[in-house]
Write a protein that holds these residues in place. Structure first.
Motif, PDB file in Angstrom:
ATOM      1  N   PRO A 185     -28.210  -3.630  30.939  1.00  0.00           N
ATOM      2  CA  PRO A 185     -27.759  -4.847  31.636  1.00  0.00           C
ATOM      3  C   PRO A 185     -27.607  -6.035  30.697  1.00  0.00           C
ATOM      4  O   PRO A 185     -26.736  -6.880  30.898  1.00  0.00           O
ATOM      5  CB  PRO A 185     -28.850  -5.086  32.687  1.00  0.00           C
ATOM      6  N   PHE A 186     -28.463  -6.107  29.666  1.00  0.00           N
ATOM      7  CA  PHE A 186     -28.334  -7.160  28.652  1.00  0.00           C
ATOM      8  C   PHE A 186     -27.791  -6.504  27.393  1.00  0.00           C
ATOM      9  O   PHE A 186     -28.474  -5.723  26.743  1.00  0.00           O
ATOM     10  CB  PHE A 186     -29.686  -7.829  28.379  1.00  0.00           C
ATOM     11  N   PHE A 187     -26.554  -6.793  27.070  1.00  0.00           N
ATOM     12  CA  PHE A 187     -25.825  -6.050  26.058  1.00  0.00           C
ATOM     13  C   PHE A 187     -25.669  -6.844  24.772  1.00  0.00           C
ATOM     14  O   PHE A 187     -25.219  -7.990  24.792  1.00  0.00           O
ATOM     15  CB  PHE A 187     -24.442  -5.664  26.595  1.00  0.00           C
ATOM     16  N   GLU A 241     -35.632 -13.054  27.249  1.00  0.00           N
ATOM     17  CA  GLU A 241     -35.245 -12.839  28.643  1.00  0.00           C
ATOM     18  C   GLU A 241     -34.455 -11.547  28.801  1.00  0.00           C
ATOM     19  O   GLU A 241     -34.694 -10.755  29.719  1.00  0.00           O
ATOM     20  CB  GLU A 241     -34.414 -14.023  29.135  1.00  0.00           C
ATOM     21  N   GLY A 242     -33.513 -11.307  27.893  1.00  0.00           N
ATOM     22  CA  GLY A 242     -32.666 -10.114  27.988  1.00  0.00           C
ATOM     23  C   GLY A 242     -33.427  -8.832  27.744  1.00  0.00           C
ATOM     24  O   GLY A 242     -33.193  -7.820  28.414  1.00  0.00           O
ATOM     25  N   ALA A 243     -34.350  -8.840  26.773  1.00  0.00           N
ATOM     26  CA  ALA A 243     -35.148  -7.638  26.514  1.00  0.00           C
ATOM     27  C   ALA A 243     -36.006  -7.277  27.723  1.00  0.00           C
ATOM     28  O   ALA A 243     -36.143  -6.101  28.077  1.00  0.00           O
ATOM     29  CB  ALA A 243     -36.025  -7.850  25.279  1.00  0.00           C
ATOM     30  N   GLY A 244     -36.558  -8.289  28.370  1.00  0.00           N
ATOM     31  CA  GLY A 244     -37.324  -8.024  29.588  1.00  0.00           C
ATOM     32  C   GLY A 244     -36.460  -7.415  30.675  1.00  0.00           C
ATOM     33  O   GLY A 244     -36.888  -6.501  31.397  1.00  0.00           O
ATOM     34  N   MET A 245     -35.239  -7.912  30.814  1.00  0.00           N
ATOM     35  CA  MET A 245     -34.303  -7.359  31.785  1.00  0.00           C
ATOM     36  C   MET A 245     -34.019  -5.883  31.489  1.00  0.00           C
ATOM     37  O   MET A 245     -34.003  -5.042  32.394  1.00  0.00           O
ATOM     38  CB  MET A 245     -32.996  -8.172  31.736  1.00  0.00           C
ATOM     39  N   ASN A 246     -33.828  -5.565  30.204  1.00  0.00           N
ATOM     40  CA  ASN A 246     -33.549  -4.180  29.827  1.00  0.00           C
ATOM     41  C   ASN A 246     -34.746  -3.269  30.070  1.00  0.00           C
ATOM     42  O   ASN A 246     -34.600  -2.136  30.551  1.00  0.00           O
ATOM     43  CB  ASN A 246     -33.134  -4.113  28.356  1.00  0.00           C
TER      44      ASN A 246
END
Length: 330
Positions: A158-160, A215-220
């Motif tokens: 989701p976080f690319f 934030e993005g790593a947590g989303m992934n």
């Protein structure tokens, strides 16, 4: 005895990944024939072999022979660990020195004569014969489906972010640290290494200097069902101030390039400071797996701060990037 078929793109790294898992399990590699490893280990090693990233499959090794005739003769006298129906499949490796064209039919006939039923389309058991310097026959226990790794490549998250290690390599770096409980990635980016560690059941810790990456790593991580994690925004050169603990294992893939990705700092200086910072928070005897561009002497710089080299593996990514993966021990 077991066998492991490793992948051919980074064969020495793949072999050492297997060795690291066997060291945790109490087994050892006892032979190698091109990409096939003979392993002295029992069933207690299987959960550790299930972790592998740079392997094609593993199984129970039943027969080794120096000729087709010897293999067939031995096949008549062994007990085959076959459940239900079976099929014989031959793998002709690059160093194959035997004529195995008709071997699946001949070996299949021998096994069939012992009371087992053949099913060529959907067998319950796959009998694998590897042709190299010698002939090796066994029963597959686990196949590492490449689709499982492909589904975790960067563009499926989701976080690319396009610059990311292949999940197989990320998995291998985690395993080369011999982590049992936890792993820290102090330059985590979008979290690819942490995803692989988390899927192995490890508690994962991550750091990045950019808040959008945290934030993005947590989303992934959450996307892949990983909840046992702790992520912090911070500087990888000051890890002792971020965590008041030491870590069992560290694996990371530092950025290689621009002043933007390096937060405006000179690359080599950043790498040296990060190595010292990791050394400060790694447990004695703990391992670090890390990648550096080929024009940076990672081994010399790591030894300077107190690390002991354990492994080094070269990879040419493209014409403008050659790198080494290193494993160090504190």
């Amino acid at each position: 005895m077991l066998y492991v078929e490793i992948l051919g793109n980074l064969p020495e790294m793949a072999r050492d990944e297997v060795r690291a898992m066997l060291e945790l399990a109490g087994g050892e590699i006892v032979s190698r024939d091109y990409l096939l490893l003979g392993v002295n280990a029992g069933e207690e090693a299987l959960p550790f072999l299930d972790r592998l990233g740079l392997s094609h499959e593993y199984g129970k090794l039943v027969i080794e022979a120096d000729s087709v005739e010897e293999l067939l003769e031995k096949a008549r006298g062994v007990e085959w660990p076959i459940g239900g129906t079976f099929k014989v499949d031959t793998e002709t490796m690059a160093n194959c020195r035997h004529n195995v064209l008709d071997l699946p039919r001949k070996l299949g006939a021998v096994i069939h004569s012992k009371g087992f039923r053949v099913n060529l389309s959907r067998p319950d058991t796959l009998v694998r014969v590897y042709c190299g310097e010698r002939l090796h026959a066994g029963v597959r226990l686990r196949f590492f489906d490449p689709k499982d790794f492909e589904r975790r490549k960067a563009h499926h998250r989701p976080f690319f972010r396009p610059i990311s290690l292949h999940p197989r390599i990320s998995r291998a770096l985690v395993n080369l640290t011999k982590a049992r409980r936890e792993l820290l990635d102090p330059m985590m980016g979008a979290g690819g290494i942490l995803i692989e560690a988390g899927l192995l059941g490890l508690r994962v810790y991550g750091v990045d200097i950019r808040p959008e990456m945290v934030e993005g790593a947590g989303m992934n991580l959450r996307h892949y069902g990983i909840t046992n994690y702790e992520l912090r925004q911070g500087d990888a050169t000051g890890l002792a101030g971020l965590f008041h603990k030491r870590f069992e294992a560290v694996a990371t893939d530092p950025p290689y390039g621009t002043s933007a990705t390096l937060a405006g700092r000179k690359r080599d200086e950043l790498y040296r400071d990060v190595l010292g910072s990791i050394h400060d928070v790694l447990e004695p005897g703990g391992r670090l797996a890390i990648a550096f561009p080929a024009d940076f002497d990672g081994e010399e710089e790591a030894e300077r701060v107190g690390f002991k080299p354990v492994g080094r593996y070269y990879q040419r990514v493209h014409k403008s990037l050659e790198r080494y993966f290193y494993v160090f021990e504190r």
